[in-house]
Design an enzyme around this catalytic site. Structure first.
Site, mmCIF file in Angstrom:
data_model
loop_
_atom_site.group_PDB
_atom_site.id
_atom_site.type_symbol
_atom_site.label_atom_id
_atom_site.label_comp_id
_atom_site.label_asym_id
_atom_site.label_seq_id
_atom_site.Cartn_x
_atom_site.Cartn_y
_atom_site.Cartn_z
ATOM 1 N N SER A 271 -11.218 -0.355 2.655
ATOM 2 C CA SER A 271 -10.651 -0.703 3.974
ATOM 3 C C SER A 271 -10.095 0.570 4.619
ATOM 4 C CB SER A 271 -9.510 -1.707 3.816
ATOM 5 O OG SER A 271 -10.021 -2.894 3.286
ATOM 6 N N GLU B 229 -5.745 3.850 5.988
ATOM 7 C CA GLU B 229 -5.363 3.711 4.581
ATOM 8 C C GLU B 229 -5.768 4.933 3.742
ATOM 9 O OE1 GLU B 229 -5.861 -0.336 2.797
ATOM 10 O OE2 GLU B 229 -6.698 0.780 1.128
ATOM 11 N N ARG C 53 0.808 -1.232 0.000
ATOM 12 C CA ARG C 53 0.000 0.000 0.000
ATOM 13 C C ARG C 53 0.843 1.285 0.000
ATOM 14 N NH1 ARG C 53 -2.399 -3.399 -1.250
ATOM 15 N NH2 ARG C 53 -4.398 -4.201 -0.544
HETATM 16 C C1 LIG Z 1 -15.654 0.160 -2.011
HETATM 17 C C2 LIG Z 1 -14.159 0.350 -2.103
HETATM 18 C C3 LIG Z 1 -13.331 -0.754 -2.255
HETATM 19 C C4 LIG Z 1 -11.922 -0.587 -2.355
HETATM 20 N N1 LIG Z 1 -11.150 -1.695 -2.493
HETATM 21 C C5 LIG Z 1 -9.794 -1.561 -2.565
HETATM 22 C C6 LIG Z 1 -8.956 -2.716 -2.691
HETATM 23 O O1 LIG Z 1 -9.417 -3.841 -2.766
HETATM 24 N N2 LIG Z 1 -7.606 -2.527 -2.726
HETATM 25 C C7 LIG Z 1 -7.054 -1.282 -2.666
HETATM 26 O O2 LIG Z 1 -5.813 -1.194 -2.715
HETATM 27 N N3 LIG Z 1 -7.821 -0.172 -2.557
HETATM 28 C C8 LIG Z 1 -9.172 -0.267 -2.500
HETATM 29 N N4 LIG Z 1 -9.962 0.843 -2.359
HETATM 30 C C9 LIG Z 1 -9.329 2.170 -2.274
HETATM 31 C C10 LIG Z 1 -9.274 2.951 -3.604
HETATM 32 O O3 LIG Z 1 -10.262 2.503 -4.493
HETATM 33 C C11 LIG Z 1 -7.928 2.845 -4.316
HETATM 34 O O4 LIG Z 1 -6.899 3.303 -3.473
HETATM 35 C C12 LIG Z 1 -7.906 3.665 -5.617
HETATM 36 O O5 LIG Z 1 -6.781 3.304 -6.389
HETATM 37 C C13 LIG Z 1 -7.857 5.177 -5.397
HETATM 38 O O6 LIG Z 1 -7.887 5.794 -6.667
HETATM 39 P P1 LIG Z 1 -8.649 7.149 -6.912
HETATM 40 O O7 LIG Z 1 -8.468 7.492 -8.343
HETATM 41 O O8 LIG Z 1 -10.057 7.062 -6.426
HETATM 42 O O9 LIG Z 1 -7.792 8.141 -6.020
HETATM 43 P P2 LIG Z 1 -8.317 9.313 -5.068
HETATM 44 O O10 LIG Z 1 -9.113 8.729 -3.961
HETATM 45 O O11 LIG Z 1 -8.953 10.376 -5.879
HETATM 46 O O12 LIG Z 1 -6.916 9.834 -4.502
HETATM 47 C C14 LIG Z 1 -6.146 9.051 -3.639
HETATM 48 C C15 LIG Z 1 -4.722 9.639 -3.566
HETATM 49 O O13 LIG Z 1 -4.089 9.481 -4.831
HETATM 50 C C16 LIG Z 1 -3.700 10.739 -5.350
HETATM 51 N N5 LIG Z 1 -3.896 10.713 -6.804
HETATM 52 C C17 LIG Z 1 -4.983 10.274 -7.479
HETATM 53 N N6 LIG Z 1 -4.766 10.392 -8.805
HETATM 54 C C18 LIG Z 1 -3.527 10.919 -8.964
HETATM 55 C C19 LIG Z 1 -2.729 11.289 -10.098
HETATM 56 N N7 LIG Z 1 -3.162 11.157 -11.348
HETATM 57 N N8 LIG Z 1 -1.487 11.807 -9.862
HETATM 58 C C20 LIG Z 1 -1.024 11.953 -8.605
HETATM 59 N N9 LIG Z 1 -1.723 11.626 -7.506
HETATM 60 C C21 LIG Z 1 -2.969 11.112 -7.686
HETATM 61 C C22 LIG Z 1 -4.604 11.766 -4.672
HETATM 62 O O14 LIG Z 1 -4.006 13.048 -4.669
HETATM 63 C C23 LIG Z 1 -4.715 11.144 -3.289
HETATM 64 O O15 LIG Z 1 -3.577 11.449 -2.537
HETATM 65 C C24 LIG Z 1 -11.365 0.710 -2.280
HETATM 66 C C25 LIG Z 1 -12.214 1.826 -2.115
HETATM 67 C C26 LIG Z 1 -13.590 1.642 -2.034
HETATM 68 C C27 LIG Z 1 -14.482 2.839 -1.874
#
Ligand SMILES: Cc1cc2nc3c(=O)[nH]c(=O)nc-3n(C[C@H](O)[C@H](O)[C@H](O)COP(=O)(O)OP(=O)(O)OC[C@H]3O[C@@H](n4cnc5c(N)ncnc54)[C@H](O)[C@@H]3O)c2cc1C
Length: 347
Positions: A241, A342, A164
């Site tokens: 999580s 997380e 992570r």
């Molecule tokens: C129902 C649910 C289930 C999930 N299951 C999992 C799982 O099984 N495994 C897991 O690892 N995670 C899981 N997650 C967490 C999440 O989905 C992941 O971490 C996902 O990759 C976050 O991506 P995002 O685009 O939504 O980022 P955001 O939530 O928009 O941002 C998260 C971080 O990444 C940064 N960021 C985003 N895009 C960029 C970019 N282009 N450049 C630089 N920084 C950036 C943001 O600034 C922030 O710091 C889950 C979440 C939910 C709601």
């Protein structure tokens, strides 16, 4: 490029809490990203990069600067010898990308089906589930360095991937805007079947272990745990999580076992967690007085997953943070272990 003012952020996140962005812009190309960065610099505004908003807790005050919503799209793929390279824009939706790779019969991300968010969000915390992590298949990525203003290519090794984490959420947090990611997948490869839940799914049904069936199985298993965003499922209004599985030393593990034995309990063992000296955070939470479905106010624990803190409607960010602090305090008191959240806290 349209710079908007006072844009509500809660609807742009899966948790659905938090105040507005003072300024907000959607960037659909590298040039627009550069323009937005220049705007933030010129007006001395702190910049926040928003992907799919699935790993965020936005503060009730919102973000005082510019929120840049990553919207660079496009997926291209080319074949090498047995390897298929997929280049994807950081704004592409992750699960749509996984579907495209499976449709091309390429293995490597099928177990990551159903994870919400964007392509650009996946390297940040080295997304993982059901025995796979993006670190295994990311070949390289291109990011804009906010310090030098230059585009920089990162090989997998430069990303510093671990459980992570990557350089993007540790040493170099906030320095780079990820623009594009290249994945190296195995054409006609076998699906990964490392996880017990998945093996059970297939032995119960007897269906063929194809990439498409594994993708479907993962999505169904996730839906049964409210880990798939499904309209109308209140337990999915979360950030996934909320706590990482803690990595413990041999001494800490012995102490944990001793505390568990004094209550006639045993710490469950999972081969995948054992190998990395991790203990299941869900077990610690459940055995510190927070069972599934706990809480009847605006904030609670999912009825289907002990690690998901959910917004049961109209929760505030402050309430979510207070609730997670209470869980951390109780786990620390009961088990002597500090849980690490997380999601990313914004503002
Ligand atoms: C129902 C649910 C289930 C999930 N299951 C999992 C799982 O099984 N495994 C897991 O690892 N995670 C899981 N997650 C967490 C999440 O989905 C992941 O971490 C996902 O990759 C976050 O991506 P995002 O685009 O939504 O980022 P955001 O939530 O928009 O941002 C998260 C971080 O990444 C940064 N960021 C985003 N895009 C960029 C970019 N282009 N450049 C630089 N920084 C950036 C943001 O600034 C922030 O710091 C889950 C979440 C939910 C709601």
């Amino acid at each position: 490029m349209l710079i908007q003012e006072n844009v509500a952020l809660a609807p742009l996140t899966t948790m659905g809490v938090g105040g507005p962005a003072r300024y907000f812009v959607e960037a659909t190309s590298t040039d627009e990203v550069r323009e937005a960065v220049r705007y933030a610099d010129a007006h001395r505004l702190p910049l926040f990069i928003l992907g799919g908003g699935s790993n965020l807790i936005v503060s009730d005050r919102g973000w005082p600067g510019l929120v840049l919503k990553m919207a660079i799209l496009g997926i291209n793929h080319r074949h090498g010898r047995g390897t298929a390279y997929f280049d994807a824009g950081a704004g592409e939706e992750w699960d749509g990308f996984v579907a495209a790779t499976v449709a091309h019969n390429c293995a490597g991300v099928e177990c990551l089906s159903g994870i919400p968010g964007s392509i650009g969000g996946t390297p940040v915390q080295n997304v993982g589930a059901y025995g796979q992590e993006v670190a295994e298949t990311i070949d390289s990525l291109v990011a804009l360095d906010l310090k030098s203003g230059e585009e920089q290519e990162f090989d997998k090794e430069d990303c510093g991937f671990a459980y992570r984490t990557s350089v993007f959420n540790t040493r170099q947090r906030g320095r780079y805007v990820i623009l594009r990611v290249t994945f190296a997948l195995k054409h006609d490869g076998e699906p990964k079947m490392a996880y017990r839940d998945l093996q059970k799914y297939f032995s119960n049904r007897g269906s063929a272990r194809t990439l498409a069936n594994v993708r479907e199985a993962v999505r169904q298993i996730r839906a049964s745990k409210s880990m798939l965003i499904t309209p109308g499922d209140e337990d999915a209004r979360s950030a996934g999580s909320f706590f990482k599985n803690p990595v413990v030393s041999a001494k800490q593990f012995e102490e944990l076992k001793r505390r568990a034995a004094s209550q006639n309990l045993a710490i469950p063992r999972y081969p995948a967690l054992d190998a990395q000296k991790k203990v299941p955070a869900a077990w610690l939470v459940e055995h510190s007085g927070f069972s599934k479905g706990y809480g009847n106010g605006a904030v609670g624990i999912s009825r289907k997953h002990a690690l998901a803190i959910v917004n049961r409607g109209r929760a505030t960010a402050a309430e979510i943070v207070a609730f997670s602090d209470e869980i951390r305090r109780r786990v620390q008191e009961s088990w002597g272990i500090q849980l690490e959240p997380e999601p990313v806290f914004v503002g």
